[in-house]
Scaffold this active site. Sequence first.
Site, short mmCIF file in Angstrom:
data_model
loop_
_atom_site.label_atom_id
_atom_site.label_comp_id
_atom_site.label_asym_id
_atom_site.label_seq_id
_atom_site.Cartn_x
_atom_site.Cartn_y
_atom_site.Cartn_z
N LYS A 1 -15.20 -60.52 -63.49
CA LYS A 1 -13.74 -60.74 -63.46
C LYS A 1 -13.39 -61.91 -62.55
O LYS A 1 -12.63 -62.80 -62.92
CB LYS A 1 -13.01 -59.48 -62.95
CG LYS A 1 -13.09 -58.31 -63.91
CD LYS A 1 -12.28 -57.14 -63.42
CE LYS A 1 -12.84 -56.49 -62.18
NZ LYS A 1 -14.20 -55.96 -62.30
N THR A 2 -13.95 -61.87 -61.35
CA THR A 2 -13.64 -62.93 -60.40
C THR A 2 -14.21 -64.25 -60.90
O THR A 2 -13.57 -65.30 -60.77
CB THR A 2 -14.22 -62.56 -59.01
OG1 THR A 2 -13.85 -61.20 -58.75
CG2 THR A 2 -13.68 -63.43 -57.92
N GLN B 1 -11.29 -48.99 -60.08
CA GLN B 1 -11.55 -49.43 -58.71
C GLN B 1 -10.27 -49.48 -57.87
O GLN B 1 -10.22 -50.18 -56.86
CB GLN B 1 -12.23 -50.81 -58.71
CG GLN B 1 -13.62 -50.78 -59.32
CD GLN B 1 -14.32 -52.12 -59.13
OE1 GLN B 1 -14.58 -52.56 -58.02
NE2 GLN B 1 -14.63 -52.77 -60.23
N ARG C 1 -21.68 -51.37 -56.04
CA ARG C 1 -21.97 -52.57 -55.23
C ARG C 1 -23.46 -52.90 -55.28
O ARG C 1 -23.90 -53.96 -54.88
CB ARG C 1 -21.59 -52.38 -53.74
CG ARG C 1 -20.14 -52.06 -53.43
CD ARG C 1 -19.18 -53.04 -53.99
NE ARG C 1 -18.68 -52.62 -55.28
CZ ARG C 1 -18.10 -53.43 -56.16
NH1 ARG C 1 -17.96 -54.70 -55.90
NH2 ARG C 1 -17.66 -52.99 -57.32
N ASP D 1 -5.96 -61.58 -58.82
CA ASP D 1 -7.22 -60.83 -58.84
C ASP D 1 -6.95 -59.40 -58.33
O ASP D 1 -5.96 -59.18 -57.63
CB ASP D 1 -8.22 -61.54 -57.90
CG ASP D 1 -9.66 -61.15 -58.19
OD1 ASP D 1 -9.90 -60.42 -59.17
OD2 ASP D 1 -10.55 -61.58 -57.44
N GLU D 2 -7.80 -58.46 -58.63
CA GLU D 2 -7.72 -57.07 -58.13
C GLU D 2 -6.31 -56.49 -58.34
O GLU D 2 -5.72 -55.90 -57.42
CB GLU D 2 -8.06 -57.01 -56.63
CG GLU D 2 -9.35 -57.69 -56.25
CD GLU D 2 -10.57 -56.78 -56.29
OE1 GLU D 2 -10.47 -55.66 -56.83
OE2 GLU D 2 -11.63 -57.22 -55.80
N1 LIG Z 1 -21.67 -64.58 -67.62
C1 LIG Z 1 -22.41 -64.26 -66.57
N2 LIG Z 1 -23.72 -64.40 -66.60
C2 LIG Z 1 -24.49 -64.08 -65.56
N3 LIG Z 1 -24.01 -63.59 -64.39
C3 LIG Z 1 -22.71 -63.45 -64.29
C4 LIG Z 1 -21.83 -63.76 -65.36
N4 LIG Z 1 -20.57 -63.47 -64.96
C5 LIG Z 1 -20.67 -63.00 -63.69
N5 LIG Z 1 -21.95 -62.98 -63.29
C6 LIG Z 1 -22.50 -62.49 -61.98
O1 LIG Z 1 -22.25 -61.08 -61.91
C7 LIG Z 1 -21.93 -60.69 -60.59
C8 LIG Z 1 -20.57 -59.99 -60.59
O2 LIG Z 1 -19.55 -60.93 -60.87
P1 LIG Z 1 -18.09 -60.80 -60.24
O3 LIG Z 1 -18.22 -60.59 -58.78
O4 LIG Z 1 -17.27 -61.93 -60.75
O5 LIG Z 1 -17.68 -59.45 -60.92
P2 LIG Z 1 -16.37 -58.57 -60.74
O6 LIG Z 1 -16.04 -58.06 -62.10
O7 LIG Z 1 -15.31 -59.34 -60.04
O8 LIG Z 1 -16.97 -57.42 -59.85
P3 LIG Z 1 -16.27 -56.16 -59.08
O9 LIG Z 1 -15.00 -55.86 -59.78
O10 LIG Z 1 -17.28 -55.07 -59.23
O11 LIG Z 1 -16.13 -56.59 -57.67
C9 LIG Z 1 -21.96 -61.94 -59.74
O12 LIG Z 1 -23.22 -61.99 -59.11
C10 LIG Z 1 -21.77 -63.05 -60.75
O13 LIG Z 1 -22.36 -64.26 -60.33
#
Ligand SMILES: Nc1ncnc2c1ncn2[C@@H]1O[C@H](COP(=O)(O)OP(=O)(O)OP(=O)(O)O)[C@@H](O)[C@H]1O
Length: 745
Positions: free
Chosen positions: A44-45, A256, A603, A226-227
């Site tokens: 997402k981020t 979350q 995590r 975000d969030e």
């Molecule tokens: N398309 C992709 N291919 C490979 N790795 C990815 C891809 N998109 C994200 N990632 C990796 O996956 C991990 C999680 O990404 P991110 O932190 O953006 O997720 P999130 O959805 O914001 O997580 P959360 O909500 O659990 O905090 C990071 O290590 C990021 O680099």
Amino acid sequence: MNLTEMEFFLLLSQHGIRISPEQKEAIRHIHGPLVVFAGPGSGKTTVLTCRAAYMLKVGGILPKELLIVTFTRAAAEEMRVRLSQLPGVGDLRAKACEIGTFHSVFLRILLRKLGSVPKLMGEAEQKMLLRRALQETGADATEEEVADLLQKIGLCKNNLILPERIRVEKPENVKFRDRFTIYEELKKEKGWWDYDDILVECHRLLKSNVQILEEYRRRYRYILVDEFQDTNYAQYELIKQLAVHNNIFVVGDDDQSIYRFRGSRVEYLLDFEKTFPGAAKVILGANYRSHQQIIEASKRLIVHNRKRQQKDFKGMNGEGEEPHVIRPNDEKDEAEQILSEIEQGIKSGIPPEQHAVLYRTNNQVRALIDALVEREIPFTIYDSDSDFYRQWQVRDILSYMRLAQNPNDVDSLVQIINRPKRYMYETRWIDELHRISRSQSLSLVDSLSKLQGLEIYQIKKLEQFIRDIERIKLLNPQEALRYIRDEIGYEKYLREYADSTGNDMQRVMEPLDELAQAVQGYESIFAFLEHVDRVQECVRQSRSSRRGIQLMTLHRAKGLEFHSVYIIGLVHHMMPHEKALNDQHTEEALEEERRLLYVGMTRAKERLYLSAPERYQGKKVKPSRFLYETGLLKSTWRVALQKKKVKTEVQNQLELSPQERMKKAVERYGSIAVTKNMTLIHRDYGNCTLEDVQELTDGLGRRVTILIPDRAKPQQLHLELSLYLGILKTVTQNEVSVKHGSENL
Ligand SMILES: Nc1ncnc2c1ncn2[C@@H]1O[C@H](COP(=O)(O)OP(=O)(O)OP(=O)(O)O)[C@@H](O)[C@H]1O
């Protein structure tokens, strides 16, 4: 120079970011509202950052037209750095975008429009004002009460509720409204603001001044949040006011949402499509962080929540090891097991910073910190109120112990003189006490009996207080704690406090139960207080280092990821926490607790440990119901424990009652000759000089004052007891014991 869409995505993949088709769909959507729903680790981020880059480089949007809101300052900084590194963006463009938390963004609007804002209070100043507000309503405010009030006021402001809007049907609401009103008045008098005033005042400004509102609507043509699951009413209203152009993009995971107690409402995410009709929705269905076993266990847990958006996601990292459930005997055993796992992990090449220990409340990490300090293992602790020994109940008990060690410790004396009540509220007595102490060469504690002009009930209380302090000197820390709780009546005092303030009894008592575990194994108050000082110093130092093993609450872990995650204290009444079980909206509170554990579990990238000790704070406890829900509990797993413990002589001695021990000590060492200026050997500090010897009445032995090198304050100890317990030795005894290779006397 702008890029074509193809060039942009090509460059992204050259940067090592391989975007999935769903991620691409979200990144390419520029105009109109869009909500991205996704599970943990789904990028997402990453999507939000890439989308901002896409808008700048492919969409031709100016950096100043972008408003990006993150949940924490650290996340904002991280986003700016990540954005600057994306294809063609660079430092300058990233800096020109408005990126920040809700508070920082709206503070900047206020500063631009008002020129300046009142001084923003730090936490200490806020507490000081609240304490005064409480005093003005006739209340004797404890830190706990101040903290509770602070949270309630914050909750009101996050809902844009000021004192005049508080409904007063219930008497406790009247009391709260009065305190809130005085707090606001005092704040105004000082010309200060608290941080929540930023949202309240910005909302007021934008609502009352259409021109300014229009200006910012034009300026922030594209808003990214975000969030979004943790947005509160004030933040939501502000964003809605600005986003009339409908170019709003939010990302979030309803599973979350963990800040309900601070006013966040997951409904704003769930109802996004109703609030912004015609909104597009993208669901990200992959997890790039964890392997399948961690994902499956987390999913089995979260499906027990009823109020949630149904979504499925697949792991992209293949199979891994099954998460471990461990059942240590108690907190100490838990700390040992977790640390030996971490040590093995570090030996196998995983950096210490990739190990995170997560917990529900700060009290829970006490045993682990004690063990880390003992083993001199570096760690970083993130939560500001994570020093267990600084909690007010613990500080009270420590003050009794410190005063028994040093009857001239004025801070400790002031801290506890009215806990329990001894009716010494006038502070003039402190000056008087110093005067008596100086003129009559008495300790501050002994001088209490010479204070003039007191009522008979005060005199009686003080006489008993002096006896109590004398008594504590003779006890070991476990007995001292029991004596303070039961004989001095500190526990009763806490019960009355909980009753009169409407605080949860269990919550108020919890630090004492934890302290009862902390004092185990210390033979003298002196040794225990030394340990506390060492721990406090390490905790202080750890805050600035960011290195070593990472310790944080489950709340704090949001948005982060680690190779190995260890979640401790997963027992009933801790997870779900007692507070949630007693909440008037139990079901909602329970679901939030479940989400909290879910955030923690997700995590972990590679290894996940869930720990549920058999005994907690001295009582037998059941494992958290959530562990059964993960489906992992049946595969109970134990780390083989090291060396079997052998009872030491000191432990045998400690099993005697205090009276028996004192009797034995005086029998054995009552005739040993000591003289002023002779050298005594302290177990922890080596050679010390004996400064003074005092004969106690009723054949209770002698009290000695010793000077320890490099320590300003002299130390008072019971001579016979210290010799008996091996805390002190004479030079002759030492020579004998060295000759015979004996550790104890
Ligand atoms: N398309 C992709 N291919 C490979 N790795 C990815 C891809 N998109 C994200 N990632 C990796 O996956 C991990 C999680 O990404 P991110 O932190 O953006 O997720 P999130 O959805 O914001 O997580 P959360 O909500 O659990 O905090 C990071 O290590 C990021 O680099």
